[in-house]
Design a protein around this motif. Structure first.
Motif, PDB file in Angstrom:
ATOM      1  N   VAL A 113       0.871  -1.172   0.000  1.00 21.98           N
ATOM      2  CA  VAL A 113       0.000   0.000   0.000  1.00 21.98           C
ATOM      3  C   VAL A 113       0.909   1.222   0.000  1.00 21.98           C
ATOM      4  CG1 VAL A 113      -1.839   1.225   1.206  1.00 21.98           C
ATOM      5  CG2 VAL A 113      -1.680  -1.268   1.382  1.00 21.98           C
ATOM      6  N   ILE A 114       0.733   2.100  -0.989  1.00 26.92           N
ATOM      7  CA  ILE A 114       1.555   3.306  -1.026  1.00 26.92           C
ATOM      8  C   ILE A 114       0.668   4.544  -1.031  1.00 26.92           C
ATOM      9  CG2 ILE A 114       3.478   2.139  -2.184  1.00 26.92           C
ATOM     10  CD1 ILE A 114       2.668   3.534  -4.749  1.00 26.92           C
ATOM     11  N   ALA A 115       1.214   5.607  -0.464  1.00 22.98           N
ATOM     12  CA  ALA A 115       0.501   6.890  -0.415  1.00 22.98           C
ATOM     13  C   ALA A 115       0.790   7.674  -1.685  1.00 22.98           C
ATOM     14  CB  ALA A 115       0.939   7.679   0.816  1.00 22.98           C
ATOM     15  N   LEU A 116      -0.242   8.347  -2.172  1.00 32.40           N
ATOM     16  CA  LEU A 116      -0.121   9.162  -3.379  1.00 32.40           C
ATOM     17  C   LEU A 116      -0.260  10.638  -3.020  1.00 32.40           C
ATOM     18  CD1 LEU A 116      -2.503   7.126  -5.716  1.00 32.40           C
ATOM     19  CD2 LEU A 116      -0.013   6.974  -5.591  1.00 32.40           C
ATOM     20  N   ASP A 117       0.378  11.483  -3.828  1.00 32.14           N
ATOM     21  CA  ASP A 117       0.160  12.914  -3.710  1.00 32.14           C
ATOM     22  C   ASP A 117      -1.292  13.168  -4.091  1.00 32.14           C
ATOM     23  OD1 ASP A 117      -0.100  15.649  -5.119  1.00 32.14           O
ATOM     24  OD2 ASP A 117       1.792  15.832  -3.979  1.00 32.14           O
ATOM     25  N   GLU A 118      -2.033  13.841  -3.237  1.00 30.03           N
ATOM     26  CA  GLU A 118      -3.474  14.020  -3.468  1.00 30.03           C
ATOM     27  C   GLU A 118      -3.792  14.867  -4.689  1.00 30.03           C
ATOM     28  OE1 GLU A 118      -6.048  14.553  -0.087  1.00 30.03           O
ATOM     29  OE2 GLU A 118      -4.478  13.781   1.226  1.00 30.03           O
ATOM     30  N   ALA A 177       8.829   1.935  -6.059  1.00 28.10           N
ATOM     31  CA  ALA A 177       7.554   1.217  -6.037  1.00 28.10           C
ATOM     32  C   ALA A 177       7.196   0.838  -7.460  1.00 28.10           C
ATOM     33  CB  ALA A 177       6.466   2.091  -5.435  1.00 28.10           C
ATOM     34  N   ASN A 178       6.715  -0.379  -7.642  1.00 24.95           N
ATOM     35  CA  ASN A 178       6.282  -0.821  -8.971  1.00 24.95           C
ATOM     36  C   ASN A 178       4.825  -0.408  -9.152  1.00 24.95           C
ATOM     37  OD1 ASN A 178       5.510  -2.041 -11.309  1.00 24.95           O
ATOM     38  ND2 ASN A 178       6.241  -4.068 -10.765  1.00 24.95           N
ATOM     39  N   THR A 179       4.619   0.684  -9.863  1.00 23.94           N
ATOM     40  CA  THR A 179       3.266   1.191 -10.107  1.00 23.94           C
ATOM     41  C   THR A 179       2.908   1.145 -11.588  1.00 23.94           C
ATOM     42  OG1 THR A 179       4.071   3.463 -10.295  1.00 23.94           O
ATOM     43  CG2 THR A 179       3.384   2.708  -8.097  1.00 23.94           C
ATOM     44  N   THR A 180       3.643   0.336 -12.354  1.00 23.98           N
ATOM     45  CA  THR A 180       3.379   0.279 -13.788  1.00 23.98           C
ATOM     46  C   THR A 180       2.962  -1.099 -14.275  1.00 23.98           C
ATOM     47  OG1 THR A 180       5.726  -0.102 -14.233  1.00 23.98           O
ATOM     48  CG2 THR A 180       4.948   2.190 -14.286  1.00 23.98           C
ATOM     49  N   THR A 181       3.266  -2.152 -13.517  1.00 24.90           N
ATOM     50  CA  THR A 181       2.905  -3.499 -13.968  1.00 24.90           C
ATOM     51  C   THR A 181       2.148  -4.230 -12.879  1.00 24.90           C
ATOM     52  OG1 THR A 181       4.987  -4.458 -13.192  1.00 24.90           O
ATOM     53  CG2 THR A 181       4.934  -3.671 -15.481  1.00 24.90           C
ATOM     54  N   GLY A 182       1.469  -5.293 -13.284  1.00 23.58           N
ATOM     55  CA  GLY A 182       0.723  -6.106 -12.329  1.00 23.58           C
ATOM     56  C   GLY A 182      -0.623  -5.492 -12.001  1.00 23.58           C
ATOM     57  N   THR A 183      -1.233  -6.020 -10.967  1.00 27.40           N
ATOM     58  CA  THR A 183      -2.545  -5.559 -10.535  1.00 27.40           C
ATOM     59  C   THR A 183      -2.384  -4.282  -9.721  1.00 27.40           C
ATOM     60  OG1 THR A 183      -3.234  -7.878 -10.401  1.00 27.40           O
ATOM     61  CG2 THR A 183      -4.648  -6.259  -9.317  1.00 27.40           C
ATOM     62  N   LEU A 219      -2.652   3.688  -3.121  1.00 25.49           N
ATOM     63  CA  LEU A 219      -2.589   2.757  -4.241  1.00 25.49           C
ATOM     64  C   LEU A 219      -2.164   1.401  -3.724  1.00 25.49           C
ATOM     65  CD1 LEU A 219      -2.646   2.469  -7.418  1.00 25.49           C
ATOM     66  CD2 LEU A 219      -0.164   2.773  -7.296  1.00 25.49           C
ATOM     67  N   LEU A 220      -2.884   0.375  -4.135  1.00 26.44           N
ATOM     68  CA  LEU A 220      -2.527  -1.009  -3.843  1.00 26.44           C
ATOM     69  C   LEU A 220      -1.715  -1.489  -5.039  1.00 26.44           C
ATOM     70  CD1 LEU A 220      -3.278  -3.064  -1.607  1.00 26.44           C
ATOM     71  CD2 LEU A 220      -4.992  -3.947  -3.167  1.00 26.44           C
ATOM     72  N   CYS A 221      -0.494  -1.943  -4.793  1.00 24.97           N
ATOM     73  CA  CYS A 221       0.371  -2.377  -5.899  1.00 24.97           C
ATOM     74  C   CYS A 221       1.231  -3.550  -5.452  1.00 24.97           C
ATOM     75  CB  CYS A 221       1.233  -1.216  -6.390  1.00 24.97           C
ATOM     76  SG  CYS A 221       2.385  -0.576  -5.170  1.00 24.97           S
TER      77      CYS A 221
END
Length: 156
Positions: free
Chosen positions: A93-98, A110-116, A124-126
């Motif tokens: 679980v990662i925090a995003l800039d609002e 953080a891998n935010t480009t591949t997978g579910t 963001l759940l990654c």
């Protein structure tokens, strides 16, 4: 336990033979060798069979929590959620800039480009690692991810 006992378990389970084999985590050749009596049923396989197929006494509830939420060790903050019942998975679980929906710098790498990936509000759940097969039905997967957001008290 003998091969005949395993064959009886397959019949009693009501599962197709291939699904049973998948549930116990054996490849097709190893499974067939055990059924043919060529290989013994290992202690590890007996434990797996017990855990998967042993009946629970009437009224017994599992004491294991369905959800575990925790953080990795310092120096970086890494938050994870673990689902302990089928379909089991581990996710970050990662925090995003609002304003920009970009991961905060302290969340990197953080891998935010591949997978579910699933975004709920400013989180963001990654990096999902599925232990069991991922739900094939999109509605079931969406329902599961909604439950994740509820567990994490995300503002949806």
């Amino acid at each position: 336990m003998k091969a005949s006992d395993l064959k009886a378990m397959i019949l009693a389970s009501g599962l197709p033979r291939e699904r049973f084999r998948e549930k116990v985590g054996l490849d097709a050749q190893a499974f067939q060798r055990i059924l043919d009596g060529q290989d013994p049923i290992t202690f590890q396989l007996r434990i797996k069979l017990q855990n998967l197929f042993a009946p629970q006494p009437e009224g017994t509830l599992s004491t294991r929590d369905e959800w575990i939420i925790g953080e990795g060790p310092p120096p970086r903050r890494r938050e994870y959620i673990i689902h302990t019942r089928e379909p089991r998975f581990i996710a970050r679980v990662i925090a995003l800039d609002e304003e920009t929906d970009v991961p905060l710098s302290e969340e990197q790498p953080a891998n935010t480009t591949t997978g579910t990936l699933y975004q709920y509000g400013p989180s963001l759940l990654c990096e999902l690692d599925w232990i069991d097969p991922q739900p094939a039905n999109p509605e079931d997967l969406e329902r599961l991810m909604q439950t994740v957001s509820e567990q994490l008290d995300w503002d949806v």
